[in-house]
Design a protein around this motif. Structure first.
Motif, mmCIF file in Angstrom:
data_model
loop_
_atom_site.group_PDB
_atom_site.id
_atom_site.type_symbol
_atom_site.label_atom_id
_atom_site.label_comp_id
_atom_site.label_asym_id
_atom_site.label_seq_id
_atom_site.Cartn_x
_atom_site.Cartn_y
_atom_site.Cartn_z
ATOM 1 N N GLU A 7 0.809 -1.208 0.000
ATOM 2 C CA GLU A 7 0.000 0.000 0.000
ATOM 3 C C GLU A 7 0.847 1.264 0.000
ATOM 4 O O GLU A 7 0.501 2.260 -0.644
ATOM 5 C CB GLU A 7 -0.915 0.003 1.232
ATOM 6 N N ASN A 33 4.163 5.930 8.638
ATOM 7 C CA ASN A 33 3.219 5.739 9.737
ATOM 8 C C ASN A 33 3.382 4.307 10.254
ATOM 9 O O ASN A 33 4.141 3.507 9.683
ATOM 10 C CB ASN A 33 1.795 6.033 9.285
ATOM 11 N N GLU A 35 1.537 1.656 10.054
ATOM 12 C CA GLU A 35 1.193 0.625 9.078
ATOM 13 C C GLU A 35 2.303 0.446 8.048
ATOM 14 O O GLU A 35 2.611 -0.684 7.646
ATOM 15 C CB GLU A 35 -0.124 0.994 8.372
ATOM 16 N N GLU A 39 4.501 -2.838 7.136
ATOM 17 C CA GLU A 39 4.454 -3.324 5.757
ATOM 18 C C GLU A 39 5.859 -3.468 5.193
ATOM 19 O O GLU A 39 6.177 -4.480 4.536
ATOM 20 C CB GLU A 39 3.640 -2.374 4.888
ATOM 21 N N ASN A 74 0.511 11.168 12.967
ATOM 22 C CA ASN A 74 -0.107 9.931 13.446
ATOM 23 C C ASN A 74 0.368 9.585 14.846
ATOM 24 O O ASN A 74 -0.412 9.122 15.679
ATOM 25 C CB ASN A 74 0.221 8.777 12.494
ATOM 26 N N THR A 91 4.097 1.256 16.946
ATOM 27 C CA THR A 91 4.497 2.100 15.828
ATOM 28 C C THR A 91 5.476 1.428 14.896
ATOM 29 O O THR A 91 5.589 1.824 13.741
ATOM 30 C CB THR A 91 5.140 3.409 16.313
#
Length: 283
Positions: A7, A33, A35, A39, A74, A91
């Protein structure tokens, strides 16, 4: 070869055996961030386990930043909601910022192609790379102290082992930005190129030099470097290295025989993908 879906990153194979990971958050200066941190760690896990990948290039899109560090917007939202971010698994993964800055088990060489800002976690990721190529306009720095936080994703320890006490103190305690030329003076950057140079192509020059060699030898050599950095004793590090699963795979691999035969017969070697490890060693 099927590349993983992503993503926050663009993935491609610009040359055989070379994985290009491009951070694709230009509006955030490629800040990561939570995510994105997880990833990227999964992508690096995939690359480590994929025999066809011999070398990795990491860069950022947009021409302004390699990675500006943690997405503080974030992070601040998480802290406001009561999440204890720093040092927690919320995080970033145990492998550190971007899944790279505190990664212990690593056999595949990583090249940082830096064009623009590499700050905070961006610098920590770059310091975890084997080779750093940067444009003249690029800026490095660990500004965490200016934000009331600290360098907790592995970069501080790497930096302290790479430069003098005074240099790491200057970088970490002032929080100021450093030019690519300054980092090269401290032996933290391998090559500085002009701003109009295609940074990916500059990194590919280094990647081609690496993948021209036996992948088995590349992997075992990088693993040996990692062990030497992690262990207190050079002798113990060498003994552990030569008795590791990585060393067994290298000794049993076809590329060792191929390299010696090619040398004896005065011909170019024909390297093959290495056989997968029977089990993963742990640092």
């Amino acid at each position: 070869m099927q590349l993983p879906s992503a993503e926050f990153f663009l993935l491609s194979i610009p040359e055989p055996h070379v994985l290009l990971i491009t951070i694709n958050r230009p509006k955030q200066f490629n800040a990561l961030n939570p995510e994105a941190n997880f990833e990227m760690s999964r992508i690096l896990d995939w690359a480590e386990d994929t025999d066809e990948i011999w070398c990795i290039i990491l860069t950022g899109t947009g021409g302004k930043a390699f990675c500006a560090g943690m997405d503080l917007v974030n992070w601040n939202k998480d802290r406001s909601s009561g999440v204890n971010n720093q040092g927690s698994g919320e995080t970033m993964p145990p492998t550190g910022f971007g899944g790279l800055s505190n990664r212990g088990l690593a056999r595949k060489p990583v090249i940082a192609a830096v064009d623009g800002y590499a700050l905070g976690g961006g610098t920590e990721m770059a310091l975890a790379c084997n080779i750093i190529v940067a444009t003249k306009k690029s800026k490095f720095g660990l500004p965490e102290v200016k934000r009331g936080v600290t360098i907790a994703a592995g970069g501080l320890a790497r930096l302290a082992r790479a430069v003098s006490y005074q240099v790491v103190s200057e970088i970490a305690l002032t929080g100021r930005h450093f030019t690519a030329e300054e980092f090269k003076k401290y032996d933290l950057v391998n090559e500085v190129v002009e701003n109009d140079v295609d940074i990916i192509q500059a990194a590919l020059v280094w990647a081609k030099k690496i993948i021209a060699n036996s992948p088995d030898a590349i992997f075992i050599t990088k693993f040996g470097i990692m062990l030497a950095m992690e262990r207190a004793s050079m002798v113990e590090a060498t003994n552990e290295w030569m008795n590791s699963e990585e060393a067994i795979a290298w000794r049993d691999g076809a590329n060792l025989v191929e390299g010696l035969n090619a040398f004896a017969n005065k011909r170019a070697p024909n390297w093959k993908n290495p056989a997968p490890l029977r089990k993963k060693s742990k640092l």
